[in-house]
Write a protein that holds these residues in place. Structure first.
Motif, PDB file in Angstrom:
ATOM      1  N   LEU A  59     -13.753  -6.039  -5.579  1.00 18.47           N
ATOM      2  CA  LEU A  59     -13.640  -5.248  -6.810  1.00 18.47           C
ATOM      3  C   LEU A  59     -13.382  -6.098  -8.048  1.00 18.47           C
ATOM      4  CD1 LEU A  59     -11.525  -2.424  -5.181  1.00 18.47           C
ATOM      5  CD2 LEU A  59     -13.902  -2.251  -5.922  1.00 18.47           C
ATOM      6  N   ASN A  60     -13.261  -7.405  -7.862  1.00 19.45           N
ATOM      7  CA  ASN A  60     -12.993  -8.326  -8.964  1.00 19.45           C
ATOM      8  C   ASN A  60     -11.716  -7.949  -9.717  1.00 19.45           C
ATOM      9  OD1 ASN A  60     -13.557 -10.651 -10.393  1.00 19.45           O
ATOM     10  ND2 ASN A  60     -14.747  -9.573 -11.945  1.00 19.45           N
ATOM     11  N   THR A  61     -10.652  -7.692  -8.943  1.00 18.54           N
ATOM     12  CA  THR A  61      -9.342  -7.364  -9.503  1.00 18.54           C
ATOM     13  C   THR A  61      -8.341  -8.400  -8.993  1.00 18.54           C
ATOM     14  OG1 THR A  61      -8.983  -5.835  -7.667  1.00 18.54           O
ATOM     15  CG2 THR A  61      -9.812  -4.879  -9.721  1.00 18.54           C
ATOM     16  N   ASN A  62      -7.062  -8.219  -9.316  1.00 19.77           N
ATOM     17  CA  ASN A  62      -6.039  -9.186  -8.921  1.00 19.77           C
ATOM     18  C   ASN A  62      -5.307  -8.840  -7.631  1.00 19.77           C
ATOM     19  OD1 ASN A  62      -5.987 -11.154 -11.193  1.00 19.77           O
ATOM     20  ND2 ASN A  62      -5.686  -9.275 -12.360  1.00 19.77           N
ATOM     21  N   TRP A  63      -5.299  -7.577  -7.270  1.00 19.44           N
ATOM     22  CA  TRP A  63      -4.482  -7.117  -6.142  1.00 19.44           C
ATOM     23  C   TRP A  63      -5.312  -6.385  -5.106  1.00 19.44           C
ATOM     24  CZ3 TRP A  63       0.770  -8.127  -5.863  1.00 19.44           C
ATOM     25  CH2 TRP A  63       1.332  -8.702  -7.014  1.00 19.44           C
ATOM     26  N   THR A  64      -5.025  -6.648  -3.832  1.00 21.84           N
ATOM     27  CA  THR A  64      -5.601  -5.901  -2.719  1.00 21.84           C
ATOM     28  C   THR A  64      -4.607  -4.810  -2.353  1.00 21.84           C
ATOM     29  OG1 THR A  64      -6.883  -7.762  -1.874  1.00 21.84           O
ATOM     30  CG2 THR A  64      -6.295  -6.050  -0.281  1.00 21.84           C
ATOM     31  N   ILE A  65      -5.126  -3.642  -1.999  1.00 21.74           N
ATOM     32  CA  ILE A  65      -4.264  -2.514  -1.621  1.00 21.74           C
ATOM     33  C   ILE A  65      -4.580  -2.127  -0.184  1.00 21.74           C
ATOM     34  CG2 ILE A  65      -3.587  -0.132  -2.131  1.00 21.74           C
ATOM     35  CD1 ILE A  65      -2.941  -2.044  -4.444  1.00 21.74           C
ATOM     36  N   GLN A  66      -3.527  -1.958   0.598  1.00 19.70           N
ATOM     37  CA  GLN A  66      -3.654  -1.490   1.974  1.00 19.70           C
ATOM     38  C   GLN A  66      -2.851  -0.207   2.112  1.00 19.70           C
ATOM     39  OE1 GLN A  66      -4.404  -5.949   3.583  1.00 19.70           O
ATOM     40  NE2 GLN A  66      -3.278  -4.656   4.967  1.00 19.70           N
ATOM     41  N   ALA A  67      -3.327   0.692   2.952  1.00 27.57           N
ATOM     42  CA  ALA A  67      -2.658   1.969   3.178  1.00 27.57           C
ATOM     43  C   ALA A  67      -1.849   1.904   4.461  1.00 27.57           C
ATOM     44  CB  ALA A  67      -3.685   3.092   3.265  1.00 27.57           C
ATOM     45  N   SER A  68      -0.644   2.459   4.396  1.00 27.10           N
ATOM     46  CA  SER A  68       0.231   2.491   5.559  1.00 27.10           C
ATOM     47  C   SER A  68       1.057   3.771   5.495  1.00 27.10           C
ATOM     48  CB  SER A  68       1.133   1.247   5.575  1.00 27.10           C
ATOM     49  OG  SER A  68       1.920   1.227   6.751  1.00 27.10           O
ATOM     50  N   THR A  69       2.062   3.827   6.357  1.00 28.09           N
ATOM     51  CA  THR A  69       2.934   5.006   6.406  1.00 28.09           C
ATOM     52  C   THR A  69       4.373   4.553   6.662  1.00 28.09           C
ATOM     53  OG1 THR A  69       2.682   5.216   8.797  1.00 28.09           O
ATOM     54  CG2 THR A  69       1.087   6.425   7.422  1.00 28.09           C
ATOM     55  N   LEU A  70       5.297   5.443   6.399  1.00 27.73           N
ATOM     56  CA  LEU A  70       6.700   5.166   6.701  1.00 27.73           C
ATOM     57  C   LEU A  70       6.862   4.849   8.188  1.00 27.73           C
ATOM     58  CD1 LEU A  70       9.742   5.099   6.125  1.00 27.73           C
ATOM     59  CD2 LEU A  70       9.749   7.591   6.375  1.00 27.73           C
ATOM     60  N   GLU A  71       6.140   5.586   9.008  1.00 25.26           N
ATOM     61  CA  GLU A  71       6.248   5.383  10.452  1.00 25.26           C
ATOM     62  C   GLU A  71       5.871   3.952  10.850  1.00 25.26           C
ATOM     63  OE1 GLU A  71       5.919   9.679   9.523  1.00 25.26           O
ATOM     64  OE2 GLU A  71       4.754   7.940   8.869  1.00 25.26           O
ATOM     65  N   GLU A  72       4.809   3.408  10.251  1.00 28.01           N
ATOM     66  CA  GLU A  72       4.418   2.029  10.571  1.00 28.01           C
ATOM     67  C   GLU A  72       5.469   1.041  10.067  1.00 28.01           C
ATOM     68  OE1 GLU A  72       0.789  -1.232  10.243  1.00 28.01           O
ATOM     69  OE2 GLU A  72       0.749   0.469   8.870  1.00 28.01           O
ATOM     70  N   PHE A  73       6.040   1.302   8.883  1.00 27.53           N
ATOM     71  CA  PHE A  73       7.071   0.412   8.338  1.00 27.53           C
ATOM     72  C   PHE A  73       8.296   0.375   9.249  1.00 27.53           C
ATOM     73  CE2 PHE A  73       4.491  -0.121   4.769  1.00 27.53           C
ATOM     74  CZ  PHE A  73       5.085  -0.960   3.839  1.00 27.53           C
ATOM     75  N   ILE A  74       8.632   1.515   9.858  1.00 26.80           N
ATOM     76  CA  ILE A  74       9.763   1.555  10.795  1.00 26.80           C
ATOM     77  C   ILE A  74       9.370   0.852  12.093  1.00 26.80           C
ATOM     78  CG2 ILE A  74      11.177   3.089  12.227  1.00 26.80           C
ATOM     79  CD1 ILE A  74      11.140   5.045   9.792  1.00 26.80           C
ATOM     80  N   GLU A  75       8.176   1.141  12.591  1.00 24.80           N
ATOM     81  CA  GLU A  75       7.688   0.530  13.835  1.00 24.80           C
ATOM     82  C   GLU A  75       7.650  -0.993  13.739  1.00 24.80           C
ATOM     83  OE1 GLU A  75       3.299   0.218  15.642  1.00 24.80           O
ATOM     84  OE2 GLU A  75       3.986   2.284  15.412  1.00 24.80           O
ATOM     85  N   LYS A  76       7.259  -1.523  12.575  1.00 24.49           N
ATOM     86  CA  LYS A  76       7.155  -2.979  12.397  1.00 24.49           C
ATOM     87  C   LYS A  76       8.482  -3.613  11.978  1.00 24.49           C
ATOM     88  CE  LYS A  76       2.440  -3.438  12.496  1.00 24.49           C
ATOM     89  NZ  LYS A  76       1.284  -4.123  12.095  1.00 24.49           N
ATOM     90  N   GLY A  77       9.518  -2.789  11.796  1.00 24.66           N
ATOM     91  CA  GLY A  77      10.835  -3.321  11.475  1.00 24.66           C
ATOM     92  C   GLY A  77      11.051  -3.667  10.009  1.00 24.66           C
TER      93      GLY A  77
END
Length: 136
Positions: A77-95
């Motif tokens: 996209l010729n921008t500065n930041w990459t965006i990834q989608a996640s969830t609270l559940e994954e953030f808890i699962e990954k610690g």
């Protein structure tokens, strides 16, 4: 929520003083989030409507991150930041968010229809921000 809580005591300010009057990366992040807002909101709604999660979280980064699923690639996209989608559940699962901090996180979580929850990762550390989908 403090980044030390999320990163297990990592100093979010880094160790060395490298203040060279550089523009904050958050300036370019705000520009990209404004540009990406419609796409991010569409993904957030999809995550909630499909029952994947009631708490979508987006990860903004400029390096490779093994968290979530890439939805907006800065190189394509010729921008500065990459965006990834996640969830609270994954953030808890990954610690990243400890289970005992879940309630604290949910108390601070803003309405996902109005704000994107963004976990911003920079070399100095990481933290959550909430960015409105439309700035009026």
């Amino acid at each position: 929520m403090e980044s030390e809580e999320l990163l297990g005591g990592v100093n979010p300010n880094g160790g060395e003083q490298k203040e060279e009057k550089k523009q904050s990366p958050l300036v370019s992040l705000e520009k990209d989030l404004a540009f990406y807002a419609d796409s991010i909101k569409e993904v957030a709604v999809e995550i909630m409507v499909e029952g994947i999660s009631a708490t979508p979280i987006f990860i903004a980064h400029q390096h490779e991150v093994k968290l979530g699923e890439m939805i907006l690639n800065r190189e394509e996209l010729n921008t500065n930041w990459t965006i990834q989608a996640s969830t609270l559940e994954e953030f808890i699962e990954k610690g990243i968010i400890k289970p005992e901090k879940k309630e604290h996180f949910l108390k601070n979580y803003k309405t996902p229809e109005d704000f994107m929850c963004v976990f911003v990762i920079v070399p100095e550390g990481a933290n959550f921000i909430y960015y409105p989908y439309s700035k009026k």
